[in-house]
Design an enzyme around this catalytic site. Sequence first.
Site, PDB file in Angstrom:
ATOM      1  CB  CYS A  47      -1.817   1.865   6.032  1.00  0.00           C
ATOM      2  SG  CYS A  47      -1.502   1.012   4.471  1.00  0.00           S
ATOM      3  CD  GLU A  71      -1.876   4.775   3.120  1.00  0.00           C
ATOM      4  OE1 GLU A  71      -2.964   5.363   3.179  1.00  0.00           O
ATOM      5  OE2 GLU A  71      -1.701   3.751   2.426  1.00  0.00           O
ATOM      6  CB  CYS A 131      -6.240  -0.325   5.351  1.00  0.00           C
ATOM      7  SG  CYS A 131      -4.522  -0.910   5.249  1.00  0.00           S
ATOM      8  CG  HIS A 149      -1.887  -1.083   1.289  1.00  0.00           C
ATOM      9  ND1 HIS A 149      -2.935  -1.075   2.190  1.00  0.00           N
ATOM     10  CD2 HIS A 149      -2.022  -2.237   0.578  1.00  0.00           C
ATOM     11  CE1 HIS A 149      -3.668  -2.161   2.021  1.00  0.00           C
ATOM     12  NE2 HIS A 149      -3.130  -2.887   1.058  1.00  0.00           N
TER      13      HIS A 149
END
Length: 173
Positions: free
Chosen positions: A102, A71, A99, A69
């Site tokens: 993250c 992040e 999420c 992801h």
Amino acid sequence: MDASGVGAARLTSMLSDDDTRLLRAAIDLSWRAREAGNQPYGAVLADAQGQVLAEGVNTQVTSADCTAHAEINLVRDVSTRISRETLARCIVYASGEPCAMCAGAIYWAGIGRIVYALSIETMTALAGDAADELALHCRNVLRSGTRVTTVIGPALQAEARRVFESGPGGPNP
């Protein structure tokens, strides 16, 4: 109303000029992720003066790594080269609400503030039947920690939404 009970329009008006500029930079990065064939997520790390220290884009598809992801990619980059003291005064700007994974990474890196554009509810609604989301707000994840991480969002949702609505590879295809 967002998860904190503050309306999105009011919240957006509370952003500083730097917050707005840097959140737009994260949204711009989400276009880059989409153009590369990944889900449209981007993240920027800035210091308290608004200087960009790092950027991250989602690379889940192109790296074949489900944890890649935006992040997470950003935290992997900065956690080995920026001190925890500096990170504590930094801000992550994200095109979508981080999420649970993250949010945890941001917490463990010691980053003190998050500003995000799209809420989990909006991303899930945009994904429709393809939605594959842990519908847990980053505030809830971070609230369970022993130190404070400030969260601001959703903000600039209309701008971020355009990336998600622009075609294949939207949120969590």
